[in-house]
Design an enzyme around this catalytic site. Structure first.
Site, mmCIF file in Angstrom:
data_model
loop_
_atom_site.group_PDB
_atom_site.id
_atom_site.type_symbol
_atom_site.label_atom_id
_atom_site.label_comp_id
_atom_site.label_asym_id
_atom_site.label_seq_id
_atom_site.Cartn_x
_atom_site.Cartn_y
_atom_site.Cartn_z
ATOM 1 N N HIS A 17 60.598 16.261 -10.227
ATOM 2 C CA HIS A 17 59.240 16.402 -10.772
ATOM 3 C C HIS A 17 59.072 15.507 -12.004
ATOM 4 O O HIS A 17 58.046 14.835 -12.158
ATOM 5 C CB HIS A 17 58.974 17.846 -11.231
ATOM 6 N N LYS A 41 53.337 33.824 -4.055
ATOM 7 C CA LYS A 41 54.794 33.751 -4.203
ATOM 8 C C LYS A 41 55.205 34.623 -5.380
ATOM 9 O O LYS A 41 54.385 34.941 -6.233
ATOM 10 C CB LYS A 41 55.211 32.314 -4.500
ATOM 11 N N ARG A 90 59.145 13.631 -0.536
ATOM 12 C CA ARG A 90 60.593 13.435 -0.533
ATOM 13 C C ARG A 90 61.071 12.872 0.799
ATOM 14 O O ARG A 90 61.862 11.956 0.856
ATOM 15 C CB ARG A 90 61.313 14.767 -0.783
ATOM 16 N N SER A 128 63.083 22.837 -6.266
ATOM 17 C CA SER A 128 63.288 23.931 -7.224
ATOM 18 C C SER A 128 64.106 25.036 -6.563
ATOM 19 O O SER A 128 64.980 25.634 -7.193
ATOM 20 C CB SER A 128 61.931 24.506 -7.673
HETATM 21 O O1 PNS Z 1 54.861 22.961 -5.765
HETATM 22 P P1 PNS Z 1 54.110 23.487 -4.585
HETATM 23 O O2 PNS Z 1 54.301 24.995 -4.488
HETATM 24 O O3 PNS Z 1 54.458 22.769 -3.319
HETATM 25 O O4 PNS Z 1 52.538 23.225 -4.881
HETATM 26 C C1 PNS Z 1 51.550 23.650 -3.969
HETATM 27 C C2 PNS Z 1 50.135 23.536 -4.559
HETATM 28 C C3 PNS Z 1 50.059 24.185 -5.913
HETATM 29 C C4 PNS Z 1 49.768 22.087 -4.689
HETATM 30 C C5 PNS Z 1 49.160 24.227 -3.553
HETATM 31 O O5 PNS Z 1 49.676 25.468 -3.194
HETATM 32 C C6 PNS Z 1 47.760 24.410 -4.108
HETATM 33 O O6 PNS Z 1 47.050 23.445 -4.310
HETATM 34 N N1 PNS Z 1 47.380 25.662 -4.368
HETATM 35 C C7 PNS Z 1 46.093 25.997 -4.952
HETATM 36 C C8 PNS Z 1 45.198 26.709 -3.933
HETATM 37 C C9 PNS Z 1 44.434 25.720 -3.087
HETATM 38 O O7 PNS Z 1 43.725 24.864 -3.571
HETATM 39 N N2 PNS Z 1 44.578 25.820 -1.754
HETATM 40 C C10 PNS Z 1 43.791 25.015 -0.827
HETATM 41 C C11 PNS Z 1 44.549 23.905 -0.224
HETATM 42 S S1 PNS Z 1 45.401 24.508 1.197
#
Ligand code: PNS
Length: 168
Positions: A17, A41, A90, A128
């Site tokens: 990150h 989560k 990745r 992570s």
């Molecule tokens: O580090 P991560 O957990 O892979 O990040 C995921 C993230 C935060 C980018 C994604 O879960 C997100 O954007 N969540 C906010 C809710 C949202 O906008 N959802 C609609 C898109 S499916």
């Protein structure tokens, strides 16, 4: 001024990150790292702890700031006047999920683009979750996490009563 949002759970922030944050900060005038207050989560670290660790590891990057957000990513992007979301890729296994996320967001907000940075090969295997697993069993996470983050992760597991079990 071109602002980018780099969203994620960051539970905790990894060296992978940090690499994406640094490279984004060289491309954009301003980078906002968006830490999801994720209700679905159950994170190891509170959002405040995740934000603080990110602030510490990005202290040398003056155009990077850390914020937490709730709800839709696209709303957070709009609130901050940004037009770009940055995500790290990745491996091919990330692609399907990332493509779906980017396309969903683009349907909701056609004016916002997702830009993918390929993860540094050094960190291509890293997440992570895997770093946490190593920390949980008392392993050395110095190749995955900043020393301060590694210490806090180990301490967190010890405070939760994990980590000693498998050493017995
Ligand atoms: O580090 P991560 O957990 O892979 O990040 C995921 C993230 C935060 C980018 C994604 O879960 C997100 O954007 N969540 C906010 C809710 C949202 O906008 N959802 C609609 C898109 S499916």
């Amino acid at each position: 001024m071109q602002t980018a949002i780099y969203p994620g759970s960051f539970d905790p922030v990894t060296l992978g990150h940090q690499d994406i944050i640094r490279r984004s900060s060289e491309i954009f005038d301003r980078v906002i790292v968006g830490v999801l207050r994720n209700r679905a989560k159950s994170p190891l670290f509170s959002v405040e702890e995740r934000v603080k660790m990110l602030e510490d590891v990005t202290a040398d990057l003056p155009n990077v700031e850390i914020q937490s957000f709730n709800g839709l990513l696209i709303d957070f992007v709009r609130q901050n006047g940004a037009r770009v979301i940055v995500r790290g890729l990745r491996a091919i296994t990330d692609f399907e999920y990332e493509l779906q996320l980017a396309q969903m967001n683009r349907v909701i907000a056609p004016e916002i683009d997702t830009l993918f940075l390929t993860t540094n090969l050094k960190y291509a295997y890293l997440s992570s979750s895997t770093a946490k697993e190593v920390a949980m069993y008392g392993g050395d996470t110095s190749a995955f996490l900043d020393p301060m983050v590694a210490r806090k992760t180990r301490e967190k597991y010890l405070s939760l009563g994990s980590g000693e079990i498998d050493k017995e």
